[in-house]
Enzyme design. Structure first.
Site, PDB file in Angstrom:
ATOM      1  N   GLY A  29       1.165  -1.235   0.396  1.00  0.00           N
ATOM      2  CA  GLY A  29      -0.065  -0.041   0.468  1.00  0.00           C
ATOM      3  C   GLY A  29       0.402   1.094  -0.288  1.00  0.00           C
ATOM      4  N   LEU A  31       0.567   3.672  -2.570  1.00  0.00           N
ATOM      5  CA  LEU A  31       0.801   3.447  -3.585  1.00  0.00           C
ATOM      6  C   LEU A  31       0.779   4.728  -3.840  1.00  0.00           C
ATOM      7  CD1 LEU A  31      -1.973   1.734  -5.156  1.00  0.00           C
ATOM      8  CD2 LEU A  31       0.253   0.751  -3.835  1.00  0.00           C
ATOM      9  N   HIS A  32       2.380   5.183  -4.687  1.00  0.00           N
ATOM     10  CA  HIS A  32       3.076   6.065  -5.044  1.00  0.00           C
ATOM     11  C   HIS A  32       3.257   6.115  -6.562  1.00  0.00           C
ATOM     12  CE1 HIS A  32       6.889   4.316  -4.579  1.00  0.00           C
ATOM     13  NE2 HIS A  32       6.226   3.919  -3.100  1.00  0.00           N
ATOM     14  N   GLY A  34       6.001   4.949  -7.751  1.00  0.00           N
ATOM     15  CA  GLY A  34       6.721   3.339  -8.461  1.00  0.00           C
ATOM     16  C   GLY A  34       5.440   2.602  -8.298  1.00  0.00           C
ATOM     17  N   HIS A  35       5.478   2.645  -7.684  1.00  0.00           N
ATOM     18  CA  HIS A  35       3.697   1.679  -7.856  1.00  0.00           C
ATOM     19  C   HIS A  35       3.545   1.016  -8.809  1.00  0.00           C
ATOM     20  CE1 HIS A  35       4.465   2.110  -2.981  1.00  0.00           C
ATOM     21  NE2 HIS A  35       4.784   0.982  -3.410  1.00  0.00           N
ATOM     22  N   GLY A 148       9.768  -4.690  -8.446  1.00  0.00           N
ATOM     23  CA  GLY A 148      10.522  -3.561  -8.703  1.00  0.00           C
ATOM     24  C   GLY A 148      11.843  -4.042  -8.594  1.00  0.00           C
ATOM     25  N   GLN A 154      15.572  -8.307  -3.043  1.00  0.00           N
ATOM     26  CA  GLN A 154      13.797  -9.081  -2.438  1.00  0.00           C
ATOM     27  C   GLN A 154      13.935  -9.519  -3.822  1.00  0.00           C
ATOM     28  OE1 GLN A 154      10.461  -6.811  -1.072  1.00  0.00           O
ATOM     29  NE2 GLN A 154       9.821  -6.869  -2.641  1.00  0.00           N
ATOM     30  N   SER A 186       9.543   6.158  -2.517  1.00  0.00           N
ATOM     31  CA  SER A 186       9.765   4.993  -1.907  1.00  0.00           C
ATOM     32  C   SER A 186       8.180   5.174  -0.470  1.00  0.00           C
ATOM     33  CB  SER A 186      11.001   4.790  -0.445  1.00  0.00           C
ATOM     34  OG  SER A 186      10.661   4.577   0.595  1.00  0.00           O
ATOM     35  N   SER A 187       7.248   5.098   0.082  1.00  0.00           N
ATOM     36  CA  SER A 187       6.658   5.248   0.646  1.00  0.00           C
ATOM     37  C   SER A 187       7.064   5.249   1.989  1.00  0.00           C
ATOM     38  CB  SER A 187       5.452   3.545   1.028  1.00  0.00           C
ATOM     39  OG  SER A 187       5.782   3.143   0.442  1.00  0.00           O
TER      40      SER A 187
HETATM   41  P1  AMP Z   1       6.205  -2.153  -1.056  1.00  0.00           P
HETATM   42  O1  AMP Z   1       4.558  -1.188  -1.036  1.00  0.00           O
HETATM   43  O2  AMP Z   1       7.533  -0.910  -0.269  1.00  0.00           O
HETATM   44  O3  AMP Z   1       6.725  -3.324  -0.814  1.00  0.00           O
HETATM   45  O4  AMP Z   1       6.334  -2.330  -2.887  1.00  0.00           O
HETATM   46  C1  AMP Z   1       6.105  -2.512  -3.983  1.00  0.00           C
HETATM   47  C2  AMP Z   1       6.129  -3.012  -5.315  1.00  0.00           C
HETATM   48  O5  AMP Z   1       6.839  -1.721  -5.376  1.00  0.00           O
HETATM   49  C3  AMP Z   1       8.245  -3.208  -4.761  1.00  0.00           C
HETATM   50  O6  AMP Z   1       8.250  -4.647  -5.678  1.00  0.00           O
HETATM   51  C4  AMP Z   1       8.830  -3.352  -5.045  1.00  0.00           C
HETATM   52  O7  AMP Z   1      10.188  -3.029  -5.914  1.00  0.00           O
HETATM   53  C5  AMP Z   1       8.179  -1.890  -5.397  1.00  0.00           C
HETATM   54  N1  AMP Z   1       8.384  -0.367  -5.535  1.00  0.00           N
HETATM   55  C6  AMP Z   1       8.791   0.839  -4.602  1.00  0.00           C
HETATM   56  N2  AMP Z   1       9.279   1.506  -5.066  1.00  0.00           N
HETATM   57  C7  AMP Z   1       9.648   1.285  -6.180  1.00  0.00           C
HETATM   58  C8  AMP Z   1       9.924   2.071  -7.164  1.00  0.00           C
HETATM   59  N3  AMP Z   1      10.654   4.168  -6.928  1.00  0.00           N
HETATM   60  N4  AMP Z   1      10.370   2.299  -8.285  1.00  0.00           N
HETATM   61  C9  AMP Z   1       9.761   0.539  -8.896  1.00  0.00           C
HETATM   62  N5  AMP Z   1       9.214   0.002  -8.199  1.00  0.00           N
HETATM   63  C10 AMP Z   1       9.516   0.321  -6.712  1.00  0.00           C
END
Ligand code: AMP
Length: 283
Positions: A29, A31-32, A34-35, A148, A154, A186-187
């Site tokens: 969640g 979400l930005h 990147g997501h 990502g 990971q 990043s969140s």
């Molecule tokens: P998270 O919600 O932070 O666990 O991330 C969920 C997915 O989004 C993971 O596969 C992350 O690697 C990817 N992600 C997070 N930040 C970015 C970003 N800035 N650019 C691309 N993918 C991202």
């Protein structure tokens, strides 16, 4: 239109009403952009007949005791907006009981590389990540899942797990989305004070400088030294690790594209980043 669902039965019903080509985008969640990039790539990948499921689950098991599970940002309404504008079909926000129902033990194959980089300061983190992604795969049964490169370590472990456990599931890796000054989205960025945010560009700056030095034939030692110097331009940032490794997280080989990976702290906020890097042969 994005459908918001919660329980596993509700999810299955929503998927069954849609197409057979299922693409899962696992997230925690908050979400930005990147997501959003991951969701758009998923949508592109599955095409017209596909179904993009975004999971929105803050996994309690992958946070250490001293980590920020309780204060991790949660805003389902915002997430629904991002999922909708990126073209997801389903936003699935399961409860802990949906993902970990009663007695359902899973054998997670560990790996010595779970203990390096992120694993060093976050014991048990990767076993927990692999467990939750395995469970999400079992519930959703996707054809493809999108991750990502931002979380590079990971990504490697999830790809290995999928290849061994269910090679039919394709893994799609998406490059890191960055802010205009280069900081990886990043969140956790919302927790940075304005002073911290103003110096956070030193993280991608250091990585970019390292990539340039590598292309000029500098040694790993000199490259790391340069990163340390760049980061120490601000006393608001402390370096946790800087490593140059191959793409399977073993020692880097000159002449073969590898990764430079960094973790820093700004106050209590821990940020990670990485970039591809190519050491010149004979460096
Ligand atoms: P998270 O919600 O932070 O666990 O991330 C969920 C997915 O989004 C993971 O596969 C992350 O690697 C990817 N992600 C997070 N930040 C970015 C970003 N800035 N650019 C691309 N993918 C991202």
């Amino acid at each position: 239109m994005t459908q918001l669902v919660h329980g596993n039965a509700e999810l299955r019903l929503a998927i069954n009403g849609l197409a057979s080509n299922i693409c899962l985008v696992p997230t925690m969640g908050a979400l930005h952009e990147g997501h959003a990039a991951l969701i758009k790539a998923a949508k592109n990948f599955v095409g017209r007949d596909g179904c993009v499921v975004v999971s929105d689950f803050v996994n309690p098991k992958q946070f250490g005791q001293s980590e920020d599970f309780k204060k991790y940002p949660r805003d389902l309404e915002h997430d629904l907006k991002v999922a909708r504008s990126s073209g997801a079909h389903i936003l699935w926000a399961p409860s802990v009981e949906d993902v970990y129902p009663g007695q359902w033990p899973l054998d997670i194959e560990t790996d010595p590389r779970f203990e390096i980089l992120e694993g060093k300061s976050r014991p048990g983190h990767f076993a927990a990540v692999i467990e939750v992604v395995t469970r999400l795969f079992d519930i959703v049964q996707p054809n493809v899942a999108v991750f990502g490169e931002k979380d590079f370590q990971q990504l490697i472990f999830i790809t290995n797990m999928a290849n061994k456990r269910d090679p039919k599931i394709g893994i799609l890796a998406i490059p890191t989305k960055r802010d205009s000054d280069g900081l990886a989205l990043s969140s956790r960025n919302i927790y940075l004070s304005s002073d911290q945010r103003n110096v956070a560009h030193l993280i991608p700056d250091a990585l970019k400088a390292a990539v340039l030095l590598a292309s000029k034939g500098f040694s790993v030692r000199d490259i790391k030294e340069q990163v340390i110097q760049t980061i120490s331009q601000s006393d608001l940032i402390s370096l946790e690790y800087i490593e140059l490794l191959s793409n399977d997280l073993t020692p880097i080989t000159p002449g073969v594209v590898g990764r430079i990976l960094i973790a820093v702290k700004l106050g209590d906020i821990r940020l990670i980043d990485n970039m591809p890097i190519l050491l010149k042969e004979n460096s």
